[in-house]
Design a protein around this motif. Structure first.
Motif, mmCIF file in Angstrom:
data_model
loop_
_atom_site.group_PDB
_atom_site.id
_atom_site.type_symbol
_atom_site.label_atom_id
_atom_site.label_comp_id
_atom_site.label_asym_id
_atom_site.label_seq_id
_atom_site.Cartn_x
_atom_site.Cartn_y
_atom_site.Cartn_z
ATOM 1 N N ASN A 10 0.851 -1.181 0.000
ATOM 2 C CA ASN A 10 0.000 0.000 0.000
ATOM 3 C C ASN A 10 0.895 1.241 0.000
ATOM 4 N N LEU A 11 0.261 2.402 -0.045
ATOM 5 C CA LEU A 11 1.021 3.635 -0.204
ATOM 6 C C LEU A 11 1.641 4.116 1.108
ATOM 7 N N GLY A 12 0.904 3.919 2.208
ATOM 8 C CA GLY A 12 1.382 4.416 3.507
ATOM 9 C C GLY A 12 0.897 5.830 3.744
ATOM 10 N N GLY A 13 0.855 6.222 5.001
ATOM 11 C CA GLY A 13 0.407 7.575 5.325
ATOM 12 C C GLY A 13 1.006 7.982 6.650
ATOM 13 N N PRO A 14 1.126 9.306 6.898
ATOM 14 C CA PRO A 14 1.747 9.769 8.137
ATOM 15 C C PRO A 14 0.934 9.362 9.365
ATOM 16 N N ASP A 15 1.619 8.825 10.395
ATOM 17 C CA ASP A 15 0.923 8.410 11.618
ATOM 18 C C ASP A 15 0.568 9.611 12.485
ATOM 19 N N LYS A 16 1.414 10.670 12.402
ATOM 20 C CA LYS A 16 1.151 11.885 13.203
ATOM 21 C C LYS A 16 1.573 13.114 12.391
ATOM 22 N N LEU A 17 1.223 14.300 12.918
ATOM 23 C CA LEU A 17 1.431 15.518 12.126
ATOM 24 C C LEU A 17 2.901 15.755 11.761
ATOM 25 N N GLU A 18 3.839 15.424 12.688
ATOM 26 C CA GLU A 18 5.276 15.627 12.394
ATOM 27 C C GLU A 18 5.740 14.749 11.223
ATOM 28 N N ASP A 19 5.003 13.677 10.942
ATOM 29 C CA ASP A 19 5.422 12.773 9.859
ATOM 30 C C ASP A 19 5.043 13.311 8.477
ATOM 31 N N VAL A 20 4.149 14.315 8.444
ATOM 32 C CA VAL A 20 3.587 14.734 7.152
ATOM 33 C C VAL A 20 4.687 15.205 6.182
ATOM 34 N N GLY A 21 5.597 16.076 6.665
ATOM 35 C CA GLY A 21 6.673 16.604 5.803
ATOM 36 C C GLY A 21 7.532 15.485 5.223
ATOM 37 N N PRO A 22 8.146 14.626 6.089
ATOM 38 C CA PRO A 22 8.981 13.551 5.544
ATOM 39 C C PRO A 22 8.209 12.559 4.659
ATOM 40 N N PHE A 23 6.919 12.336 4.991
ATOM 41 C CA PHE A 23 6.111 11.441 4.146
ATOM 42 C C PHE A 23 5.952 12.047 2.745
ATOM 43 N N LEU A 24 5.646 13.365 2.698
ATOM 44 C CA LEU A 24 5.470 14.016 1.393
ATOM 45 C C LEU A 24 6.780 14.011 0.607
ATOM 46 N N TYR A 25 7.899 14.196 1.330
ATOM 47 C CA TYR A 25 9.211 14.193 0.667
ATOM 48 C C TYR A 25 9.456 12.813 0.019
ATOM 49 N N PHE A 38 15.824 14.556 -15.483
ATOM 50 C CA PHE A 38 17.126 14.289 -14.859
ATOM 51 C C PHE A 38 16.933 13.807 -13.435
ATOM 52 N N ARG A 39 17.564 12.655 -13.127
ATOM 53 C CA ARG A 39 17.438 12.066 -11.788
ATOM 54 C C ARG A 39 17.892 13.028 -10.687
ATOM 55 N N TRP A 40 18.961 13.827 -10.973
ATOM 56 C CA TRP A 40 19.533 14.682 -9.926
ATOM 57 C C TRP A 40 18.544 15.748 -9.454
ATOM 58 N N MET A 41 17.523 16.028 -10.283
ATOM 59 C CA MET A 41 16.561 17.067 -9.903
ATOM 60 C C MET A 41 15.515 16.563 -8.914
ATOM 61 N N GLN A 42 15.373 15.226 -8.847
ATOM 62 C CA GLN A 42 14.247 14.634 -8.128
ATOM 63 C C GLN A 42 14.201 15.070 -6.654
ATOM 64 N N LYS A 43 15.330 14.914 -5.951
ATOM 65 C CA LYS A 43 15.329 15.177 -4.498
ATOM 66 C C LYS A 43 15.135 16.668 -4.182
ATOM 67 N N PRO A 44 15.892 17.600 -4.878
ATOM 68 C CA PRO A 44 15.643 19.017 -4.572
ATOM 69 C C PRO A 44 14.197 19.425 -4.846
ATOM 70 N N LEU A 45 13.640 18.911 -5.956
ATOM 71 C CA LEU A 45 12.258 19.287 -6.273
ATOM 72 C C LEU A 45 11.284 18.674 -5.257
ATOM 73 N N ALA A 46 11.571 17.426 -4.852
ATOM 74 C CA ALA A 46 10.714 16.761 -3.845
ATOM 75 C C ALA A 46 10.722 17.590 -2.561
ATOM 76 N N TRP A 47 11.896 18.051 -2.158
ATOM 77 C CA TRP A 47 12.009 18.865 -0.940
ATOM 78 C C TRP A 47 11.193 20.145 -1.099
ATOM 79 N N PHE A 48 11.318 20.780 -2.266
ATOM 80 C CA PHE A 48 10.638 22.045 -2.532
ATOM 81 C C PHE A 48 9.108 21.877 -2.474
ATOM 82 N N ILE A 49 8.608 20.850 -3.174
ATOM 83 C CA ILE A 49 7.148 20.652 -3.222
ATOM 84 C C ILE A 49 6.623 20.222 -1.841
ATOM 85 N N ALA A 50 7.378 19.311 -1.180
ATOM 86 C CA ALA A 50 6.935 18.825 0.141
ATOM 87 C C ALA A 50 6.872 19.989 1.130
ATOM 88 N N THR A 51 7.889 20.879 1.098
ATOM 89 C CA THR A 51 7.917 22.010 2.022
ATOM 90 C C THR A 51 6.717 22.924 1.778
#
Ligand SMILES: C=CC1=C(C)c2cc3[nH]c(cc4nc(cc5[nH]c(cc1n2)c(C)c5CCC(=O)O)C(CCC(=O)O)=C4C)c(C)c3C=C
Ligand SMILES: [Fe+2]
Length: 388
Positions: A10-25, A38-51
């Motif tokens: 399954n996809l999984g989901g945050p157990d508590k509010l503090e988990d939301v940011g890292p889950f979205l990342y 480009f693979r190298w863009m994935q993590k910076p963009l993930a951080w940007f969108i999750a934040t």
């Protein structure tokens, strides 16, 4: 057959509010969720969108008690399947492997390699296949299999999608009837199927069979239901600026309200457990939109969770899979005709799908660059004086 293992994905989901940011990342770091050149863009963009998304997402999780019930329900489903398999004479160890939060798929694999099971059945808890859900989990498993010698010696089989299973259709039909019967005139209630959406390009360019499977599933549920009710299919949970599968749930609800529909039940068709998209998005947001549009009696069919007919259907699927020839991960990621998992295949010259995909990606990169520059106030456009 000796002791089997069943891996529920399954996809999984945050157990508590503090988990939301890292889950979205974790979610946005997956190239099957955001496809970038480009693979190298994935993590910076993930951080940007999750934040950027974290606050809104946290507000939504707050409205459903501060976390996702997905882990609890999936574990309950596992217990119920184990019990049902036992009744059918099949002892089984059940493992839950989530894609973006605990218990991670890697944790489940570590556990099952320690237990002496004779065969593993891999069952995604998504009735319909999508590159972004089952496809992503299968991709991860393929990778884990490549890296782990112990796994390579384990016999396994995969159930790619199972929306046609008669027990599942029966369970959905019974759940819908239960909701319809709450209305004074059940045959005239509008049945509104709401599926989780995906970007349109997944279907049109990458060949994701998701839309076709959702449409066929809707048809099969209506056939099983065998009632005269009018029905509609729409897609929810759109994220980001690109076009997703249409019609969008909010637009379809407004349109039905304008046409005079007063009684409606929503069927969450791509989910088999309650989570944020049912408890917050449908029960709170879409209810409000529907009521504003004049749909005064708004019902919602519960997700199957541990419904006994549904659990029996999943257990039967597992027993059937053990009798069939094994299906390998490499077969299921390639079997869906023309499905292009990330990364896309080799470049082709000319006005081709690849060219269009790359044009889209370059435009998206420009857009992302502009967004980053607008937020940070730094970048090329500031340097050359076009932005101040
Ligand atoms: C069939 C089910 C699902 C499809 C298809 C799917 C595609 C998809 N989802 C996103 C973005 C998000 N999904 C989020 C949560 C979430 N999504 C599903 C299911 C499907 N997603 C589940 C089961 C969950 C977990 C819900 C929970 O209770 O925690 C989220 C986080 C929630 C939020 O902020 O809205 C995001 C973001 C994309 C981009 C996508 C297809 C490309
Ligand atoms: Fe999602």
């Amino acid at each position: 057959m000796g002791r089997i293992g069943v891996l529920l994905l399954n996809l999984g989901g945050p157990d508590k509010l503090e988990d939301v940011g890292p889950f979205l990342y974790n979610l946005f770091s997956d190239p099957e969720i955001i496809r970038l050149p480009f693979r190298w863009m994935q993590k910076p963009l993930a951080w940007f969108i999750a934040t950027r998304r974290q606050k809104t997402s946290q507000e939504n999780y707050k409205q459903i008690g501060g976390g996702s019930p997905l882990r609890r329900i999936t574990e309950e489903q596992g217990e119920a399947i184990k019990c049902q398999l036992g009744k059918l004479g099949q002892e089984a160890n059940i493992y839950v492997g989530m894609r973006y939060w605990h218990p991670y798929t890697e944790e489940a694999i570590a556990q099952l390699t320690q237990d002496n099971i004779d065969k593993l059945v891999i069952l995604p808890l998504y009735p319909q296949f999508s590159i972004s859900t089952s496809g992503s989990s299968f991709r991860l498993l393929e990778q884990l299999w490549k890296e782990n010698r112990k796994l390579q010696g384990l016999e396994y089989t995969v159930i790619p999608s199972w929306y046609k299973a008669s027990g599942y259709l029966q369970a959905m039909s019974e759940l819908i009837i239960g909701e319809l019967e709450k209305f004074p005139d059940p045959d005239h209630v509008h049945i509104f199927f709401s599926a989780h959406g995906v970007p349109k390009s997944y279907v049109k360019e990458a060949g994701d069979p998701y839309q076709q499977e959702i449409e066929e599933c809707t048809y099969l549920i209506m056939q099983t239901l065998n009632r005269p009710n009018p029905h509609t299919l729409a897609y929810q949970s759109r994220v980001g600026p690109v076009e997703w599968l249409q019609p969008y749930t909010e637009d379809a609800l407004k349109e039905l309200g304008a046409k005079g529909v007063k009684n409606l039940v929503v069927v969450p068709i791509s989910f088999v457990s309650e989570h944020i998209e049912t408890l917050q998005e449908i029960d709170i947001e879409y209810r409000e939109i529907a009521e504003e549009a004049g749909i005064h009696n708004f019902g919602r069919v519960p997700a199957p969770n541990t419904n006994p007919v549904f659990i029996q259907a999943l257990s039967d699927l597992i027993i059937d899979a053990l009798k069939q020839p094994n299906l390998k991960l490499s077969q299921v990621t390639q079997m869906k005709k023309r499905v292009r998992m990330y990364p896309q295949e080799r470049w082709e010259w000319g006005i081709t799908t690849s060219a269009e995909v790359w044009n889209g990606r370059i435009a998206m990169l420009g857009f992302i660059g502009l967004m980053i520059e607008l937020v940070t106030g730094k970048g090329l456009l500031h340097v050359i004086g076009l932005l101040h």
